[in-house]
Write an enzyme that holds these catalytic residues in place. Structure first.
Site, PDB file in Angstrom:
ATOM      1  N   GLU A   1       8.962  -4.305  10.467  1.00 43.37           N
ATOM      2  CA  GLU A   1       9.356  -2.997   9.913  1.00 43.37           C
ATOM      3  C   GLU A   1       9.864  -2.076  11.017  1.00 43.37           C
ATOM      4  O   GLU A   1       9.247  -1.952  12.089  1.00 43.37           O
ATOM      5  CB  GLU A   1       8.174  -2.322   9.185  1.00 43.37           C
ATOM      6  CG  GLU A   1       8.575  -0.934   8.675  1.00 43.37           C
ATOM      7  CD  GLU A   1       7.632  -0.333   7.633  1.00 43.37           C
ATOM      8  OE1 GLU A   1       6.661  -0.982   7.215  1.00 43.37           O
ATOM      9  OE2 GLU A   1       7.918   0.821   7.226  1.00 43.37           O
TER      10      GLU A   1
ATOM     11  N   ASP B   1      -1.170  -6.258  -0.293  1.00 39.34           N
ATOM     12  CA  ASP B   1      -1.200  -5.611   1.016  1.00 39.34           C
ATOM     13  C   ASP B   1      -2.611  -5.074   1.265  1.00 39.34           C
ATOM     14  O   ASP B   1      -3.063  -4.170   0.548  1.00 39.34           O
ATOM     15  CB  ASP B   1      -0.195  -4.441   0.927  1.00 39.34           C
ATOM     16  CG  ASP B   1       0.302  -3.981   2.261  1.00 39.34           C
ATOM     17  OD1 ASP B   1      -0.044  -4.606   3.279  1.00 39.34           O
ATOM     18  OD2 ASP B   1       1.068  -2.997   2.274  1.00 39.34           O
TER      19      ASP B   1
ATOM     20  N   ASP C   1       0.842  -1.213   0.000  1.00 38.95           N
ATOM     21  CA  ASP C   1       0.000   0.000   0.000  1.00 38.95           C
ATOM     22  C   ASP C   1       0.870   1.254   0.000  1.00 38.95           C
ATOM     23  O   ASP C   1       0.363   2.374  -0.112  1.00 38.95           O
ATOM     24  CB  ASP C   1      -1.002  -0.009   1.163  1.00 38.95           C
ATOM     25  CG  ASP C   1      -0.329   0.029   2.519  1.00 38.95           C
ATOM     26  OD1 ASP C   1       0.912  -0.079   2.584  1.00 38.95           O
ATOM     27  OD2 ASP C   1      -1.047   0.161   3.530  1.00 38.95           O
TER      28      ASP C   1
ATOM     29  N   LYS D   1      -1.213  -9.580   2.813  1.00 35.49           N
ATOM     30  CA  LYS D   1      -0.482  -9.099   3.985  1.00 35.49           C
ATOM     31  C   LYS D   1      -1.411  -8.155   4.731  1.00 35.49           C
ATOM     32  O   LYS D   1      -2.157  -7.418   4.094  1.00 35.49           O
ATOM     33  CB  LYS D   1       0.787  -8.358   3.569  1.00 35.49           C
ATOM     34  CG  LYS D   1       1.507  -7.704   4.752  1.00 35.49           C
ATOM     35  CD  LYS D   1       2.880  -7.200   4.380  1.00 35.49           C
ATOM     36  CE  LYS D   1       2.898  -5.783   3.858  1.00 35.49           C
ATOM     37  NZ  LYS D   1       2.380  -4.760   4.787  1.00 35.49           N
TER      38      LYS D   1
END
Ligand code: KIV
Length: 274
Positions: A187, A88, A49, A118
């Site tokens: 992340e 995503d 995204d 995801k």
């Protein structure tokens, strides 16, 4: 089922068995030509995204719709042959209920042909992940810095720097593994925490700004190609595509103004009279 000369796409099994064997290689892709360029070199492609910011110039990832994600994923599927493709799930498309998540994720698999989705979130999303996996939708989770939560997190800052955050992220990691996720993106996570999670989990960890100790790596392709502004510490720029485009377009502009382009070799001649 497959002709000998037909390329087979990587499956989740192909990816998960890389744990402990060699690092998993992945990048984001949003278009067919980019997917075609990346396909020979990666294990999977994520239609992230992040395209909200990278392609559409939005300020965050929050504004992108599921329809947009689906169209870009179809393009990436058309452009690639070998890489597994993951979509995503955008903000607002899965958080309301596990039923909402199934409705939208099943639509994604049906309409795009991609292999998995995801979604951002740890322990809070565990029940949803279990619901999807039990209904044949493979899930990659995404914990640590979660861009869709930028407003509650108070910006894009590295996670896991104090004991409380470390404990929360570790709990998230165990919760999503327990729920059946086949992999997790870490992340913006302190390197030592990423190493601990990777060692303790059986599933594949994919790092972005989370050290070399993850089972694999992902970057936003425009970041590593030098085609998106920014100088985040975790990004290595392997090219300066922005500079290449700038100089090519300047040359074109100069040529047009000087009537150097189009030259004779770019010009269709008149058909000789017969
Ligand atoms: O949207 C995205 O590109 C991502 C990657 C950075 C993991 O989620």
């Amino acid at each position: 089922m497959y002709a000998d000369n037909q390329m087979r796409r990587n499956t989740i099994r192909d990816i998960t068995k890389l744990k402990g064997a060699r690092p998993v290689v992945s990048l984001t892709a949003y278009t067919a030509p980019m997917a075609a360029s990346l396909d020979p070199h990666v294990d999977f492609l994520l239609v992230g995204d992040s395209l909200a910011m990278v392609l559409y110039g939005m300020e965050s990832t929050i504004g992108v719709s599921l329809n947009t994600m689906i169209e870009h994923t179809k393009a990436v599927m058309r452009g690639s042959q070998k890489a597994m493709v993951i979509l995503d799930m955008p903000f607002g498309s899965f958080e309301q209920s596990k039923e909402q998540a199934f409705k939208n994720a099943s639509r994604v698999l049906r309409e795009t042909g991609c292999a998995a989705v995801k979604l951002e979130g740890g322990a809070v999303m565990a029940e949803t992940i279990r619901f999807l996996v039990d209904r044949n939708i493979p899930v990659m989770a995404h914990i640590g810095l979660r861009p869709q939560a930028v407003h509650v997190m108070g910006g894009y800052r590295t996670q896991g720097k104090n004991e409380q955050e470390r404990t929360e992220i570790l709990n998230d990691a165990f919760a999503i593994q327990e729920a059946g996720a086949f992999s997790v993106v870490l992340e913006g996570v302190a390197g030592s925490l990423a190493a601990e999670i990777t060692e303790k989990l059986d599933i594949i960890t994919i790092g972005i700004g989370a050290s070399v100790d993850c089972d694999g790596q992902i970057l936003v392709v425009e970041d590593m190609l030098g085609y998106f502004p920014g100088n985040a510490k975790f990004v290595k720029r392997y090219a300066e595509v922005g500079e290449t485009i700038d100089s090519a377009v300047k040359q074109y502009s100069d040529d047009v103004k000087a009537k150097i382009f189009p030259a004779l070799e770019h010009t269709y001649g008149l058909k000789p009279k017969s």
